[in-house]
Design a protein around this motif. Sequence first.
Motif, PDB file in Angstrom:
ATOM      1  N   LEU A 122       0.804  -1.218   0.000  1.00 60.90           N
ATOM      2  CA  LEU A 122       0.000   0.000   0.000  1.00 60.90           C
ATOM      3  C   LEU A 122       0.842   1.276   0.000  1.00 60.90           C
ATOM      4  O   LEU A 122       0.387   2.326  -0.460  1.00 60.90           O
ATOM      5  N   ARG A 123       2.050   1.209   0.506  1.00 56.56           N
ATOM      6  CA  ARG A 123       2.872   2.396   0.725  1.00 56.56           C
ATOM      7  C   ARG A 123       3.118   3.249  -0.524  1.00 56.56           C
ATOM      8  O   ARG A 123       3.067   4.482  -0.448  1.00 56.56           O
ATOM      9  N   PRO A 124       3.352   2.663  -1.713  1.00 57.23           N
ATOM     10  CA  PRO A 124       3.624   3.515  -2.873  1.00 57.23           C
ATOM     11  C   PRO A 124       2.500   4.513  -3.191  1.00 57.23           C
ATOM     12  O   PRO A 124       2.764   5.585  -3.721  1.00 57.23           O
ATOM     13  N   GLN A 125       1.277   4.181  -2.883  1.00 58.00           N
ATOM     14  CA  GLN A 125       0.146   5.074  -3.145  1.00 58.00           C
ATOM     15  C   GLN A 125      -0.244   5.907  -1.930  1.00 58.00           C
ATOM     16  O   GLN A 125      -1.100   6.780  -2.023  1.00 58.00           O
ATOM     17  N   ALA A 126       0.366   5.646  -0.794  1.00 54.40           N
ATOM     18  CA  ALA A 126      -0.055   6.280   0.455  1.00 54.40           C
ATOM     19  C   ALA A 126       0.096   7.797   0.430  1.00 54.40           C
ATOM     20  O   ALA A 126      -0.788   8.512   0.906  1.00 54.40           O
ATOM     21  N   ARG A 127       1.191   8.296  -0.110  1.00 54.68           N
ATOM     22  CA  ARG A 127       1.423   9.741  -0.090  1.00 54.68           C
ATOM     23  C   ARG A 127       0.262  10.491  -0.746  1.00 54.68           C
ATOM     24  O   ARG A 127      -0.218  11.491  -0.221  1.00 54.68           O
ATOM     25  N   LYS A 128      -0.165  10.004  -1.892  1.00 57.54           N
ATOM     26  CA  LYS A 128      -1.256  10.657  -2.611  1.00 57.54           C
ATOM     27  C   LYS A 128      -2.521  10.681  -1.762  1.00 57.54           C
ATOM     28  O   LYS A 128      -3.176  11.723  -1.638  1.00 57.54           O
ATOM     29  N   HIS A 129      -2.862   9.550  -1.159  1.00 56.53           N
ATOM     30  CA  HIS A 129      -4.088   9.459  -0.363  1.00 56.53           C
ATOM     31  C   HIS A 129      -3.999  10.296   0.908  1.00 56.53           C
ATOM     32  O   HIS A 129      -4.972  10.964   1.285  1.00 56.53           O
ATOM     33  N   VAL A 130      -2.861  10.274   1.570  1.00 53.22           N
ATOM     34  CA  VAL A 130      -2.691  11.062   2.790  1.00 53.22           C
ATOM     35  C   VAL A 130      -2.735  12.555   2.439  1.00 53.22           C
ATOM     36  O   VAL A 130      -3.383  13.345   3.135  1.00 53.22           O
ATOM     37  N   ALA A 131      -2.081  12.942   1.365  1.00 53.61           N
ATOM     38  CA  ALA A 131      -2.079  14.351   0.953  1.00 53.61           C
ATOM     39  C   ALA A 131      -3.498  14.848   0.657  1.00 53.61           C
ATOM     40  O   ALA A 131      -3.847  15.985   1.011  1.00 53.61           O
ATOM     41  N   LEU A 132      -4.309  14.012   0.041  1.00 52.85           N
ATOM     42  CA  LEU A 132      -5.688  14.405  -0.258  1.00 52.85           C
ATOM     43  C   LEU A 132      -6.505  14.663   1.003  1.00 52.85           C
ATOM     44  O   LEU A 132      -7.472  15.419   0.976  1.00 52.85           O
ATOM     45  N   ALA A 133      -6.113  14.068   2.114  1.00 51.73           N
ATOM     46  CA  ALA A 133      -6.841  14.226   3.371  1.00 51.73           C
ATOM     47  C   ALA A 133      -6.443  15.479   4.145  1.00 51.73           C
ATOM     48  O   ALA A 133      -7.066  15.812   5.154  1.00 51.73           O
ATOM     49  N   MET A 134      -5.428  16.203   3.693  1.00 50.97           N
ATOM     50  CA  MET A 134      -4.901  17.320   4.471  1.00 50.97           C
ATOM     51  C   MET A 134      -5.896  18.432   4.789  1.00 50.97           C
ATOM     52  O   MET A 134      -5.893  18.930   5.914  1.00 50.97           O
ATOM     53  N   PRO A 135      -6.789  18.818   3.883  1.00 50.16           N
ATOM     54  CA  PRO A 135      -7.779  19.824   4.295  1.00 50.16           C
ATOM     55  C   PRO A 135      -8.627  19.346   5.487  1.00 50.16           C
ATOM     56  O   PRO A 135      -8.890  20.120   6.413  1.00 50.16           O
ATOM     57  N   GLY A 136      -8.999  18.095   5.479  1.00 50.41           N
ATOM     58  CA  GLY A 136      -9.761  17.539   6.599  1.00 50.41           C
ATOM     59  C   GLY A 136      -8.948  17.483   7.878  1.00 50.41           C
ATOM     60  O   GLY A 136      -9.473  17.712   8.972  1.00 50.41           O
ATOM     61  N   VAL A 137      -7.655  17.200   7.750  1.00 51.40           N
ATOM     62  CA  VAL A 137      -6.774  17.183   8.930  1.00 51.40           C
ATOM     63  C   VAL A 137      -6.675  18.588   9.509  1.00 51.40           C
ATOM     64  O   VAL A 137      -6.728  18.773  10.730  1.00 51.40           O
ATOM     65  N   ALA A 138      -6.559  19.595   8.651  1.00 47.90           N
ATOM     66  CA  ALA A 138      -6.503  20.985   9.125  1.00 47.90           C
ATOM     67  C   ALA A 138      -7.791  21.350   9.859  1.00 47.90           C
ATOM     68  O   ALA A 138      -7.751  21.964  10.937  1.00 47.90           O
ATOM     69  N   GLU A 139      -8.927  20.976   9.302  1.00 41.31           N
ATOM     70  CA  GLU A 139     -10.212  21.266   9.952  1.00 41.31           C
ATOM     71  C   GLU A 139     -10.318  20.556  11.295  1.00 41.31           C
ATOM     72  O   GLU A 139     -10.830  21.116  12.270  1.00 41.31           O
ATOM     73  N   LEU A 140      -9.842  19.328  11.353  1.00 38.94           N
ATOM     74  CA  LEU A 140      -9.850  18.571  12.603  1.00 38.94           C
ATOM     75  C   LEU A 140      -8.983  19.279  13.657  1.00 38.94           C
ATOM     76  O   LEU A 140      -9.399  19.440  14.796  1.00 38.94           O
ATOM     77  N   CYS A 141      -7.809  19.722  13.252  1.00 31.62           N
ATOM     78  CA  CYS A 141      -6.936  20.462  14.179  1.00 31.62           C
ATOM     79  C   CYS A 141      -7.602  21.750  14.640  1.00 31.62           C
ATOM     80  O   CYS A 141      -7.592  22.063  15.831  1.00 31.62           O
ATOM     81  N   ASP A 142      -8.178  22.483  13.688  1.00 34.82           N
ATOM     82  CA  ASP A 142      -8.861  23.727  14.039  1.00 34.82           C
ATOM     83  C   ASP A 142      -9.927  23.465  15.106  1.00 34.82           C
ATOM     84  O   ASP A 142     -10.020  24.200  16.096  1.00 34.82           O
ATOM     85  N   LYS A 143     -10.705  22.446  14.907  1.00 34.05           N
ATOM     86  CA  LYS A 143     -11.800  22.132  15.835  1.00 34.05           C
ATOM     87  C   LYS A 143     -11.275  21.819  17.223  1.00 34.05           C
ATOM     88  O   LYS A 143     -11.792  22.314  18.219  1.00 34.05           O
ATOM     89  N   HIS A 144     -10.245  21.008  17.308  1.00 33.38           N
ATOM     90  CA  HIS A 144      -9.803  20.509  18.610  1.00 33.38           C
ATOM     91  C   HIS A 144      -8.783  21.400  19.305  1.00 33.38           C
ATOM     92  O   HIS A 144      -8.724  21.416  20.533  1.00 33.38           O
ATOM     93  N   VAL A 145      -8.021  22.134  18.557  1.00 32.56           N
ATOM     94  CA  VAL A 145      -7.059  23.040  19.188  1.00 32.56           C
ATOM     95  C   VAL A 145      -7.789  24.244  19.776  1.00 32.56           C
ATOM     96  O   VAL A 145      -7.439  24.720  20.845  1.00 32.56           O
ATOM     97  N   SER A 146      -8.828  24.691  19.093  1.00 36.89           N
ATOM     98  CA  SER A 146      -9.567  25.861  19.576  1.00 36.89           C
ATOM     99  C   SER A 146     -10.613  25.507  20.623  1.00 36.89           C
ATOM    100  O   SER A 146     -11.200  26.390  21.226  1.00 36.89           O
ATOM    101  N   ALA A 147     -10.860  24.227  20.833  1.00 38.15           N
ATOM    102  CA  ALA A 147     -11.900  23.787  21.774  1.00 38.15           C
ATOM    103  C   ALA A 147     -11.529  24.094  23.224  1.00 38.15           C
ATOM    104  O   ALA A 147     -10.414  24.148  23.611  1.00 38.15           O
TER     105      ALA A 147
END
Length: 159
Positions: free
Chosen positions: A134-159
């Motif tokens: 799975l690793r060769p394709q992982a970077r692409k999939h993880v990178a696509l999730a970054m906007p959601g990761v930012a939103e998750l951080c925003d939600k929990h850091v500001s909580a």
Amino acid sequence: ATTEIYTLSLHDALPILTEVLKDAARADAVVRDSAVLLEKEVAAKSGLRGAAIRTGFKTMKKIRPGIIPHALRVLLPQFAPVVDPHYAMAMASGNTVAHFRTHADAIADDLLSVTDARARAADNRVLIRVYKTLRPQARKHVALAMPGVAELCDKHVSA
């Protein structure tokens, strides 16, 4: 001012998410929301590879119920010190989602360095083989999730 922030070393940033995870109730909320984000990202995968990812994810959850929250409880404390400097720079930029989207590949590489280290230390040959597949394709999939990761951080850091 923005230029100065980017001259900071990634290791100079405050431990933002790391601190959040020290509080059990907040950590539980981060795990729950991370699981929802993961489910959403997997469900959004399309094509043959997407079907394989969705099937594998579903099978893994069926074989080991609770595996996702368990894995997140183990991995999040290791991911947090990697995410913290990126999130600090994202906050300084004024738009965390845009920053994470723009720097998605670098953040994905840093996160995958954590899972790569875990894979190198693993004893389970089947797990290692699956990871290497799975690793060769992982970077692409993880990178696509970054906007959601930012939103998750925003939600929990500001909580």
